[in-house]
Motif scaffolding. Structure first.
Motif, PDB file in Angstrom:
ATOM      1  N   TYR A  76      -5.281  -9.646 -31.951  1.00 34.54           N
ATOM      2  CA  TYR A  76      -6.686  -9.951 -31.616  1.00 34.54           C
ATOM      3  C   TYR A  76      -7.271 -10.929 -32.629  1.00 34.54           C
ATOM      4  N   LEU A  77      -7.072 -10.656 -33.903  1.00 37.98           N
ATOM      5  CA  LEU A  77      -7.695 -11.497 -34.940  1.00 37.98           C
ATOM      6  C   LEU A  77      -7.194 -12.937 -34.853  1.00 37.98           C
ATOM      7  N   ALA A  78      -5.918 -13.108 -34.533  1.00 40.18           N
ATOM      8  CA  ALA A  78      -5.369 -14.469 -34.381  1.00 40.18           C
ATOM      9  C   ALA A  78      -6.052 -15.186 -33.217  1.00 40.18           C
ATOM     10  N   ARG A  79      -6.197 -14.499 -32.110  1.00 40.06           N
ATOM     11  CA  ARG A  79      -6.840 -15.111 -30.932  1.00 40.06           C
ATOM     12  C   ARG A  79      -8.307 -15.404 -31.201  1.00 40.06           C
ATOM     13  N   ALA A  80      -8.972 -14.444 -31.845  1.00 42.20           N
ATOM     14  CA  ALA A  80     -10.403 -14.613 -32.121  1.00 42.20           C
ATOM     15  C   ALA A  80     -10.622 -15.804 -33.050  1.00 42.20           C
ATOM     16  N   ALA A  81      -9.799 -15.893 -34.094  1.00 43.48           N
ATOM     17  CA  ALA A  81      -9.939 -16.992 -35.062  1.00 43.48           C
ATOM     18  C   ALA A  81      -9.793 -18.335 -34.359  1.00 43.48           C
ATOM     19  N   ALA A  82      -8.869 -18.398 -33.404  1.00 36.42           N
ATOM     20  CA  ALA A  82      -8.624 -19.655 -32.684  1.00 36.42           C
ATOM     21  C   ALA A  82      -9.819 -20.044 -31.815  1.00 36.42           C
ATOM     22  N   GLN A  83     -10.733 -19.090 -31.578  1.00 35.57           N
ATOM     23  CA  GLN A  83     -11.925 -19.377 -30.759  1.00 35.57           C
ATOM     24  C   GLN A  83     -13.203 -19.383 -31.589  1.00 35.57           C
ATOM     25  N   GLY A  84     -13.060 -19.582 -32.891  1.00 34.55           N
ATOM     26  CA  GLY A  84     -14.241 -19.768 -33.739  1.00 34.55           C
ATOM     27  C   GLY A  84     -14.837 -18.498 -34.321  1.00 34.55           C
ATOM     28  N   VAL A  85     -14.210 -17.344 -34.088  1.00 35.18           N
ATOM     29  CA  VAL A  85     -14.763 -16.111 -34.660  1.00 35.18           C
ATOM     30  C   VAL A  85     -14.526 -16.116 -36.177  1.00 35.18           C
ATOM     31  N   ARG A  86     -15.621 -15.910 -36.920  1.00 36.11           N
ATOM     32  CA  ARG A  86     -15.529 -15.898 -38.386  1.00 36.11           C
ATOM     33  C   ARG A  86     -15.701 -14.472 -38.918  1.00 36.11           C
ATOM     34  N   HIS A  87     -16.275 -13.607 -38.071  1.00 34.48           N
ATOM     35  CA  HIS A  87     -16.539 -12.227 -38.483  1.00 34.48           C
ATOM     36  C   HIS A  87     -16.455 -11.338 -37.238  1.00 34.48           C
ATOM     37  N   ALA A  88     -15.758 -10.198 -37.360  1.00 36.03           N
ATOM     38  CA  ALA A  88     -15.591  -9.312 -36.201  1.00 36.03           C
ATOM     39  C   ALA A  88     -15.902  -7.875 -36.588  1.00 36.03           C
ATOM     40  N   GLU A  89     -16.766  -7.236 -35.808  1.00 38.57           N
ATOM     41  CA  GLU A  89     -17.076  -5.818 -36.007  1.00 38.57           C
ATOM     42  C   GLU A  89     -16.416  -5.084 -34.844  1.00 38.57           C
ATOM     43  N   ILE A  90     -15.346  -4.377 -35.174  1.00 41.06           N
ATOM     44  CA  ILE A  90     -14.369  -3.928 -34.181  1.00 41.06           C
ATOM     45  C   ILE A  90     -14.526  -2.445 -33.867  1.00 41.06           C
ATOM     46  N   PHE A  91     -14.675  -2.142 -32.566  1.00 42.71           N
ATOM     47  CA  PHE A  91     -14.744  -0.743 -32.114  1.00 42.71           C
ATOM     48  C   PHE A  91     -13.335  -0.185 -31.934  1.00 42.71           C
ATOM     49  N   PHE A  92     -13.204   1.108 -32.191  1.00 39.96           N
ATOM     50  CA  PHE A  92     -11.997   1.812 -31.749  1.00 39.96           C
ATOM     51  C   PHE A  92     -12.415   3.201 -31.273  1.00 39.96           C
ATOM     52  N   ASP A  93     -11.560   3.801 -30.439  1.00 40.75           N
ATOM     53  CA  ASP A  93     -11.850   5.078 -29.760  1.00 40.75           C
ATOM     54  C   ASP A  93     -10.909   6.168 -30.281  1.00 40.75           C
ATOM     55  N   PRO A  94     -11.207   6.787 -31.421  1.00 40.60           N
ATOM     56  CA  PRO A  94     -10.236   7.744 -31.975  1.00 40.60           C
ATOM     57  C   PRO A  94      -9.877   8.889 -31.029  1.00 40.60           C
ATOM     58  N   GLN A  95     -10.872   9.401 -30.278  1.00 38.63           N
ATOM     59  CA  GLN A  95     -10.563  10.556 -29.411  1.00 38.63           C
ATOM     60  C   GLN A  95      -9.548  10.214 -28.315  1.00 38.63           C
ATOM     61  N   ALA A  96      -9.512   8.939 -27.916  1.00 36.95           N
ATOM     62  CA  ALA A  96      -8.549   8.544 -26.879  1.00 36.95           C
ATOM     63  C   ALA A  96      -7.124   8.616 -27.431  1.00 36.95           C
ATOM     64  N   HIS A  97      -6.981   8.586 -28.743  1.00 40.54           N
ATOM     65  CA  HIS A  97      -5.651   8.642 -29.357  1.00 40.54           C
ATOM     66  C   HIS A  97      -5.311  10.055 -29.816  1.00 40.54           C
ATOM     67  N   THR A  98      -6.267  10.735 -30.436  1.00 40.44           N
ATOM     68  CA  THR A  98      -5.973  12.106 -30.896  1.00 40.44           C
ATOM     69  C   THR A  98      -5.686  13.015 -29.696  1.00 40.44           C
ATOM     70  N   ALA A  99      -6.319  12.739 -28.557  1.00 40.54           N
ATOM     71  CA  ALA A  99      -6.062  13.552 -27.346  1.00 40.54           C
ATOM     72  C   ALA A  99      -4.611  13.414 -26.896  1.00 40.54           C
ATOM     73  N   ARG A 100      -3.946  12.311 -27.310  1.00 46.22           N
ATOM     74  CA  ARG A 100      -2.535  12.089 -26.923  1.00 46.22           C
ATOM     75  C   ARG A 100      -1.593  12.517 -28.051  1.00 46.22           C
ATOM     76  N   GLY A 101      -2.161  13.101 -29.097  1.00 46.83           N
ATOM     77  CA  GLY A 101      -1.320  13.572 -30.195  1.00 46.83           C
ATOM     78  C   GLY A 101      -1.109  12.541 -31.296  1.00 46.83           C
TER      79      GLY A 101
END
Ligand SMILES: Nc1ncnc2[nH]cnc12
Ligand SMILES: [Zn+2]
Length: 330
Positions: A76-101
């Motif tokens: 993601y960061l490589a793609r974002a950088a190529a499109q001018g992103v200089r700063h990214a505040e990134i969401f993640f969904d922990p419960q979607a992963h802990t529910a799968r172990g």
């Protein structure tokens, strides 16, 4: 479009491109219910938020190890950088992963490995925001917050996502109080599919500083006046709104009207692997479809840095804003 910008509404799991999904499935011995990347891409025809979420949570099954999460974030960061992103505040969904172990530490440390190298490798500064799934219980969200405590040095804030209608912000009052007590910044999805009242609740009950989406505020002129007066940033995602059928076609997206009303708008990609474009593509698309000119695009970019959680690095924010001011459109 290479205009310097911050991305403030981006689910890292929504950057899982079909090619990486198949590569991780092979590495982890998982069989996907699609013959190949083409068949998977053909499944990206959504009727609404829920039909997208079903596929989004299903495909996450390929993410298992720290290395998987690291690879996802680095791509993601490589793609974002190529499109001018200089700063990214990134969401993640922990419960979607802990529910799968999958342990929350695996998720955070894996993402963290990519984020630690992001400035050096991609020239992108980052923040991490953990989101609670609003269609799960408040108890489950509190358990996720508790499990994240050993990793709080990596986490800037909390958010609220997943199926909106029927899950009002008030359900998470205690969770947000606990997050605030831990010194975490607060944002929430509101007014994507849910009513304008959810936006008001997110502000007044959860104490959020930004509204993710907020599209439906346009149905309530008093709410619009308040959002303008209080300069509450909205992290809009126009390509997402089209793909999830909140608006029929991009040409009918209210972004231009929202900006004209004085709202503090930003544009973002939400789940770019699923919605047909990263954030530079989104800037380009709103330029083409809505006729937004250079000064409106510059306003969106300036807003993205002003709304970002860079309070601990005002020097950097000033540098980014200077880059926006100096940018020359072709
Ligand atoms: N657009 C969106 N709305 C709510 N939850 C999400 N999770 C990932 N993308 C989302
Ligand atoms: Zn979102």
């Amino acid at each position: 479009m290479n205009l310097p910008k911050a991305e403030l509404h981006l689910h890292i799991e929504g950057t899982l491109e079909p090619e990486l999904a198949f590569a991780l499935a092979a590495r982890n011995g998982i069989e996907l219910p699609y013959a190949d990347t083409e068949e998977l891409r053909r499944a990206y025809l959504f009727d609404d938020l829920q039909s997208f979420l079903d596929l989004y949570y299903g495909l996450m099954a390929v993410l298992h190890t720290e290395a998987d999460f690291e690879e996802l974030a680095d791509a993601y960061l490589a793609r974002a950088a190529a499109q001018g992103v200089r700063h990214a505040e990134i969401f993640f969904d922990p419960q979607a992963h802990t529910a799968r172990g999958v342990d929350i530490g695996t998720v955070i440390e894996g993402l963290g490995r990519a984020l630690d190298r992001s400035e050096e490798r991609h020239g992108v500064s980052t923040r991490l925001i953990m989101c609670f799934l609003r269609d799960e219980s408040a108890e489950s969200a509190l358990a996720a917050l508790d499990a994240a405590k050993p990793y709080l040095h990596r986490i800037t804030g909390v958010g609220l996502d997943s199926a909106e209608v029927g899950h009002p912000p008030v359900k998470f009052r205690e969770v947000y109080e606990a997050a605030a007590a831990l010194g975490l910044r607060r944002v929430a999805h509101a007014g994507e599919e849910g009513p304008p009242a959810y936006i008001t609740e997110a502000l007044d009950i959860l104490g959020v500083e930004r509204i993710d989406h907020g599209l439906r505020c346009m149905e309530d002129p008093e709410l619009v006046s308040r959002l303008v007066r209080e300069r509450i940033p909205l992290t809009l995602c126009p390509l997402s709104n089209v793909r999830l059928r909140a608006v029929d076609i991009l040409e009918e997206h209210p972004l231009g009207r929202m900006m004209a009303a004085g709202l503090m708008c930003t544009v973002n990609s939400d789940d770019p692997a699923y919605f047909g474009g990263y954030v530079g593509d989104t800037f380009h698309a709103v330029h083409e479809a809505l006729g937004l000119g250079p000064e409106q695009l510059r306003e969106l970019a300036r807003n993205s840095f002003e709304a970002s959680f860079l309070e601990d690095d005002e020097e950097r924010r000033a540098r980014y804003l200077a880059e926006v001011a100096a940018y020359e459109f072709e």
